[in-house]
Design an enzyme around this catalytic site. Sequence first.
Site, PDB file in Angstrom:
ATOM      1  CD  GLU A 266      -2.802   1.303   2.362  1.00 43.62           C
ATOM      2  OE1 GLU A 266      -2.711   0.520   3.329  1.00 43.62           O
ATOM      3  OE2 GLU A 266      -3.765   2.059   2.174  1.00 43.62           O
ATOM      4  CB  CYS A 467      -7.371   3.046   3.794  1.00 44.04           C
ATOM      5  SG  CYS A 467      -8.057   2.219   5.219  1.00 44.04           S
ATOM      6  CG  ASN A 594      -9.117  -2.286   2.399  1.00 38.81           C
ATOM      7  OD1 ASN A 594      -8.440  -3.261   2.694  1.00 38.81           O
ATOM      8  ND2 ASN A 594      -9.030  -1.139   3.056  1.00 38.81           N
ATOM      9  CD  GLU A 595      -9.562  -2.224   7.115  1.00 32.28           C
ATOM     10  OE1 GLU A 595      -8.803  -3.098   7.539  1.00 32.28           O
ATOM     11  OE2 GLU A 595      -9.620  -1.071   7.575  1.00 32.28           O
TER      12      GLU A 595
HETATM   13  O1  AHR Z   1      -2.342  -1.429   6.761  1.00 29.11           O
HETATM   14  C1  AHR Z   1      -2.715  -0.145   7.096  1.00 29.11           C
HETATM   15  C2  AHR Z   1      -4.217   0.073   7.019  1.00 29.11           C
HETATM   16  O2  AHR Z   1      -4.863  -0.749   7.921  1.00 29.11           O
HETATM   17  C3  AHR Z   1      -4.846  -0.277   5.715  1.00 29.11           C
HETATM   18  O3  AHR Z   1      -4.779   0.754   4.806  1.00 29.11           O
HETATM   19  C4  AHR Z   1      -6.266  -0.532   6.071  1.00 29.11           C
HETATM   20  O4  AHR Z   1      -6.873  -1.443   5.202  1.00 29.11           O
HETATM   21  C5  AHR Z   1      -6.187  -0.988   7.505  1.00 29.11           C
HETATM   22  O5  AHR Z   1      -7.042  -0.289   8.301  1.00 29.11           O
END
Ligand code: AHR
Length: 871
Positions: A266, A467, A594-595
């Site tokens: 990321e 995120c 994503n989550e």
């Molecule tokens: O890994 C850091 C963050 O943690 C990621 O962007 C998110 O998916 C999670 O909350």
Amino acid sequence: MMINRLFFLMFCSLFLPLTTWSFHSGTSLKPDSAYLFAYASLNDGGRAGLHFAWSTDKQIWHAIGPDHGFLRCDYGRWGAQKRMLRPFVYRDANGMWHCVWSVNEEDNVLAHAQSEDLVKWQRQSYTEMIQDGNCLDPIVYKDASGNTTIGWRTEKEGKIQYYKTATSDFKTYSKAAVIDTLPTHREEIYIGNKREIGSINKVAWGEIDALLNAQALAAYKYTLWSEQTKDDHQRFASLDSLKADIHVQTGDPRKISDLLMGVFFEDINYAADGGLYAELVQNRGFEYRPSDKEGKDETWNHQTAWKVQGKGSLHIDSVSPIHPNNKFYAVLDLPSVGAGLQNKGFDGISIKQGATYLCSFFARALNGIKTGVEIRLVGDDGTVYGSTIIKGIAGNWKQYQDKIVANTSAVSATLEVKPLKAGTYAFDLISLFPESTFKNRKNGLRADLAQAIADMRPRFVRFPGGCVAHGDGLENMYRWKNTIGPLEERVPQRNLWGYHQSAGLGYFEYFQFCEDIGAEPLPVVPAAVPCQNSGTGGAGQQGGIPMEDMDEYIQEIFDLIEYANGDKNSIWGKKRAAAGHPEPFNLKYIGIGNEDLITDVFEERFRLIFAAMKKRYPAITVIGTVGPSADGTDYREGWELADALEIPMVDEHYYQSPGWFIHNQDYYDRYDRSKSKVYLGEYAAHLPGRPNNLETALAEALYLTSLERNGDVVHMASYAPLLAKEGHTQWNPDLIYFNNEEVKPTVGYYVQQLYGQHSGDTYFSSDIVLSESKPAVSKRFGVSAVKEEKSGDLILKIVNLLPTEVQTNIDFGDNIVLDEEATKITLKGDPTDLKCQPVEIGEQVSNKFKVAISPYSFTVYRIKTKMGVGS
Ligand code: AHR
């Protein structure tokens, strides 16, 4: 009362497995019913969520917890914005509990969640009640006609107005109507001497008992999960010697995933620009904007990292850009020769003696004076480390390029761009790349960092987040099409972690990196909703792409599949070919979401995307999402959705304490083998202070033994986050820290690397008999035996998270023929150690051998076997 429960629970834990506890009260005298007071604490502004207290007489109140949060508000940006104000709890005629609350003092939304038992709450909704104005102190009541009604107060510029709306399902609401006053109010009580305001319901005692039990269980788990090695001298005071017999069942092989170990990439902590992406010029396109940092940093603008050296002036223009996607460019006005633009890179530009650097820029001579431009690398004292002259800069935008060879090594050089004649010149995309990138790719990756990732032997790479993938509000979603094609046509944007994304590292580069390291690409696209922790564009994830635009959005996902896998003559395959890759990338997996919070807005969109993908691309494995943690509403409802839709795989995320990992090694043992497979997409052990040390690394190593054991269910796993640039971290711990000169793998990195380099596709279960059977001991000694079918090697991993050496007898049985010489790799030290590294030796082994396993250690044996035996 609370203390007694806790002792009882501790007693239970010694004799009963965690999952089968039952500790409901015995025969003591209890009321049939009592009053239940629901409130959010006035002391913390509602940040800890919904609390309960009970009373038999409405006089003396007993807090449950105290202040245990049974339901926390998910509205708004991470942290302080997630507040529950003035919750009101109401039971409908069917016995369902409803909680409504205000999310803050400003917004016009009514928050709602419902529960059958007050313990497990279902998904939250945040409905806009009026156009303008806040929604304070909501209450639920029956109106004169018996309709379920919600009333609230708005306050604007000192004016108070009351409203009501009717609902039958707490999903749809009638138009808000003004009323004279609210027919019922919250009550004020004292818990001890603490005043609280909330709502009171009379309930059966059993319901209060359930709340007490839920809180006591949570408190007990918390004590387990808070265990740290710093208390081991007390915890294991009587443990002076320990023996273990490990019997590996080599006659009983079981297939497991061959993709278990991968990486999560990321762009957080400057992982991309200034990190893995090898570009050395910062803000090369003059696209930095104050909004990247929400206007909070005065030094952050189109000119960040640039300055004019000598006599001349610089301004930013946008009237005639190279491409509309790349709106801004620099205009340099030089009254005389000698001045130029300077760029300091990301914390300086690191160069190596003898290395070649590719410099390029787009330029126009604005007043018709044709010129040459000198490009130089210089030190702070003006020493020139390398230079070149590019001639013929004329009236129209054109790209110019050349090479510079550095005559010295320097940690912090500056790039200079100096026109050779006075005049006015426009510049854009001023770039400097080391010629030597990872695999010498053009527009490539920093070789040492990419190599560190490759050395982990990841079987897959997830990108572009996290995120970052779903973005801060709808406008900030990561749209893959913005990140491919010529650099000057890519769309840069704000990075939700508070800086800038040039999009220079885009989808093509991700796919190519995967191919270069032999890893499966695993892109994650938004499920048409932004990050639930969004701070812009409304109430976080409750906003989604409008339903009328969903067809277009789904087509965007289809186009991605075509870009990756389509024929080179297809519309999107042609673009891939134009980028230099006519052959398909052979994409097999795609993450949708994503989550995300599992809200109605999410579910409606996810269902559409999933159905469309299943129909159009049935061979692609779609990975769904089950929220940001290992339990709770989103996890539960995400799994319910996965079951209902039969999603092939779901992405789980959890950042937990080492104690959690120690005490949850049975997490996947309990999973139903017939359901969706799991991609554990983000996990890491977090200690207070967030170090990445031997303690966190061993907790992860221990947990990974359980992931290998459950490799039939857990298909893939990736630690998160991966990269962090020193001085620019938004998140700790990370796996690899770096600066411009050095790559600094952490202890956790070595655990991931050892698992990646020594993973298998066949699992053998092991019987472990310890001389001390207390769970505190046995849970800290983990073993995993796998075989890599390709090489035929048997790999045994042993994790000892105890302060004691373990005299170990290892027995592989008679089903396997082993080489006598094994490779043994050990990672060990003090739990607080931040720097320990694995040490590899050769060691004699046999089917039965003895070894002393060091305290606080991770040991890997790799042993050649006679091929075919034991499979
Ligand atoms: O890994 C850091 C963050 O943690 C990621 O962007 C998110 O998916 C999670 O909350």
